[in-house]
Write a protein that holds these residues in place. Structure first.
Motif, PDB file in Angstrom:
ATOM      1  N   SER A  80      22.253  18.877 -91.905  1.00 14.68           N
ATOM      2  CA  SER A  80      21.117  18.357 -91.147  1.00 14.68           C
ATOM      3  C   SER A  80      20.238  17.533 -92.082  1.00 14.68           C
ATOM      4  N   ARG A  81      19.142  17.029 -91.559  1.00 16.16           N
ATOM      5  CA  ARG A  81      18.231  16.242 -92.391  1.00 16.16           C
ATOM      6  C   ARG A  81      17.471  17.111 -93.392  1.00 16.16           C
ATOM      7  N   VAL A  82      17.391  18.420 -93.127  1.00 16.33           N
ATOM      8  CA  VAL A  82      16.719  19.350 -94.030  1.00 16.33           C
ATOM      9  C   VAL A  82      17.769  19.965 -94.943  1.00 16.33           C
ATOM     10  N   VAL A 129      16.659  16.923 -87.523  1.00 16.38           N
ATOM     11  CA  VAL A 129      16.130  18.166 -88.076  1.00 16.38           C
ATOM     12  C   VAL A 129      16.679  19.338 -87.273  1.00 16.38           C
TER      13      VAL A 129
END
Length: 398
Positions: A80-82, A129
C-alpha cells in the motif's frame, strides 16, 4: 462456395413470376389473375436469396480459437502507500494461450496469467492508503475485468471476484494511529490558539498600563467608574506581563496589603524579627538584617524593637531622657487600649513592678499621675520634673 446452391431456385422463381405477368398482359387477363402469382413468385425469390446455406459439420468456423481456463490466487501481499501495511489479495484468474508464430511455449502458462493480473493490481494498491479498502476493492474489480496480454505475448488474462483485506493487527494499529493523529491535530490547533491569545494579551492588551485600561473599558463600556478603580491592578498586570517594575506614575494606585502586626509598633519600631521567633522574644534584627545589640536590646517582641529604637536615636542607657521616652510610649500604648504591651514596657524598661505607673527612675509619682491628671509627673532632659527643676516647688515656674 457459400450460397451457390440456392441461385437456380431464385432464378426459377423470378422467371415464373415474369412469365405470369407477360401472359396475363398479352391475353388480357384480369389483373388479379396474373398479379397475385407474380407477387408470390417475387416474395419466394427474396426469401430464397436471404436464407443461409447450412454449414458443413466437418468444417466448424471457430475450431482454431482456444478455450478460457480458470485458476485461483489467494492471500498474496500487495504493498500500500503506507510502508509495512500490505493488502491481502485474492481473486479468480481467467486465461487462454495465444497462438505464437515463433513457436515459443511456456511450461506453466497459468503462472504468466497470474503474474499479469498481480502486476495490474499492484499498480493500484501501491497508490492507495489502507484506510480506503472498500473503494480500492471496487476499482480492482473494474480494472482487472478486462482481458490483457502478458509481457511475453503467450497468454491473455483477466481477473474477477476480487477479495481484499488487512491483517487484524494492522487494522488495530491503524485505528489507534488514526485516533492519535486526530487528537494531536486538535491539540495542535488548541496550542496555536493559546499562543495567539498569549501574543494578543502580552503584546497588545498588556503592552502598557494605558493599553490595558483601554482594553478593559472596551469590554465594559458602561463601567467608567470601575475602569478608574482598575487602573492600579491593570498597571500591576502590565508590569508583571513585561517583567518590569510598576511605573512610579501608578504606584499610588496600587492597593497595599494590610499588616497583621500592631500599626503603632510598626511605625515606631520598623525592625524585623527572624522567621523562627515565636512572638515571645528572641534576638531582633535591624533594617540591615543583622542581629541587634545583645543584652537589654533583647526581650519580648514589644520591648526589643522599642529598645532598638531608643538606641538608634542615640538615647543613652540609664539616661533620664530614655526613661521619659519609654514612659511616654507606655502611657500612649495604654491609652490606645493595649494594656499588655504597656505593662511589658514598664516592667522591662522602667522597672515598674507589676506594671503600675508610679515611679520614674526611683522618684515617687506625684498625686494624680495614675489617672493622667494634672499631677502626672515626668522627668525632663535636664532633670526637671513636669517642666521644673527637681529642687523647685510645685508652683508655676518663673
Amino acid at each position: 462456395m457459400k450460397g451457390t446452391g440456392k441461385a437456380p431456385l431464385v432464378g426459377l422463381a423470378l422467371a415464373a413470376g415474369l412469365m405470369t405477368v407477360v401472359l396475363g398482359v398479352s391475353a388480357r387477363w384480369p389483373v388479379w389473375l396474373w398479379a397475385v402469382p407474380a407477387v408470390i413468385a417475387m416474395v419466394l425469390a427474396i426469401l430464397l436469396a436471404s436464407t443461409r446455406s447450412p454449414e458443413p459439420e466437418s468444417e466448424p468456423a471457430d475450431s482454431d480459437e482456444p478455450r478460457w481456463e480458470e485458476t485461483r490466487v489467494d492471500g498474496v501481499a500487495l504493498p500500500s502507500r503506507v510502508p509495512d501495511y500490505d493488502f491481502r489479495f485474492s481473486a479468480a484468474v481467467w486465461w487462454r494461450p495465444i497462438p505464437n508464430a515463433t513457436g515459443l511455449v511456456h511450461a506453466d502458462p497459468a503462472s504468466l496469467a497470474i503474474e499479469t493480473v498481480l502486476a495490474r493490481a499492484r499498480e493500484l494498491t501501491e497508490r492507495e492508503v489502507p484506510q480506503r479498502l472498500g473503494l480500492l476493492l471496487h476499482r480492482l474489480n473494474g480494472v482487472l475485468g478486462t482481458q490483457i496480454r502478458d509481457t511475453s505475448g503467450l497468454v491473455e488474462a483477466m481477473g474477477g471476484q476480487v477479495e481484499l483485506r488487512l491483517s487484524e493487527d494492522d487494522r488495530e494499529r491503524l485505528g489507534r494511529l488514526s485516533e492519535v493523529r486526530k487528537t494531536e491535530e486538535v491539540w495542535e490547533h488548541e496550542r496555536r490558539y493559546e499562543q495567539s491569545k498569549r501574543a494578543y494579551l502580552g503584546g497588545d492588551v498588556l503592552r502598557s498600563p494605558g493599553s490595558a485600561v483601554v482594553w478593559w473599558l472596551a469590554r465594559h463600556e458602561d463601567k467608567v467608574t470601575e475602569a478608574v478603580d482598575m487602573i492600579g491592578p491593570l498597571a500591576q498586570l502590565s508590569a508583571a506581563a513585561n517583567d518590569e517594575a510598576v511605573d512610579e506614575l501608578y504606584e499610588h494606585l496600587i492597593p497595599q496589603p494590610r499588616s497583621q502586626s500592631i500599626p503603632f509598633l510598626d511605625e515606631v519600631a520598623p525592625s524585623r524579627r527572624r522567621p523562627d521567633d515565636d512572638g515571645m522574644g528572641g534576638v531582633e534584627t535591624g533594617p540591615s538584617g543583622h542581629p541587634g545589640p545583645a543584652g537589654p536590646s533583647s526581650g519580648p517582641m514589644v520591648v526589643g524593637p522599642l529598645n532598638q529604637l531608643l538606641d538608634d536615636i542615640d538615647l543613652a542607657r540609664d539616661s533620664p531622657a530614655r526613661e521619659v521616652y519609654a514612659r511616654r510610649v507606655a502611657e500612649f500604648t495604654d491609652a490606645m487600649g493595649l494594656p499588655e504591651p504597656a505593662r511589658l514596657i514598664r516592667e522591662s524598661l522602667l522597672g515598674d513592678e507589676g506594671g503600675c505607673p508610679g515611679r520614674v527612675s526611683g522618684h515617687e509619682q506625684p498625686a494624680g499621675a495614675a489617672d493622667g491628671g494634672p499631677g502626672m509627673g515626668w522627668t525632663g532632659i535636664n532633670g526637671a520634673v513636669n517642666g521644673t527643676s527637681s529642687g523647685a516647688g510645685r508652683g508655676t515656674p518663673d
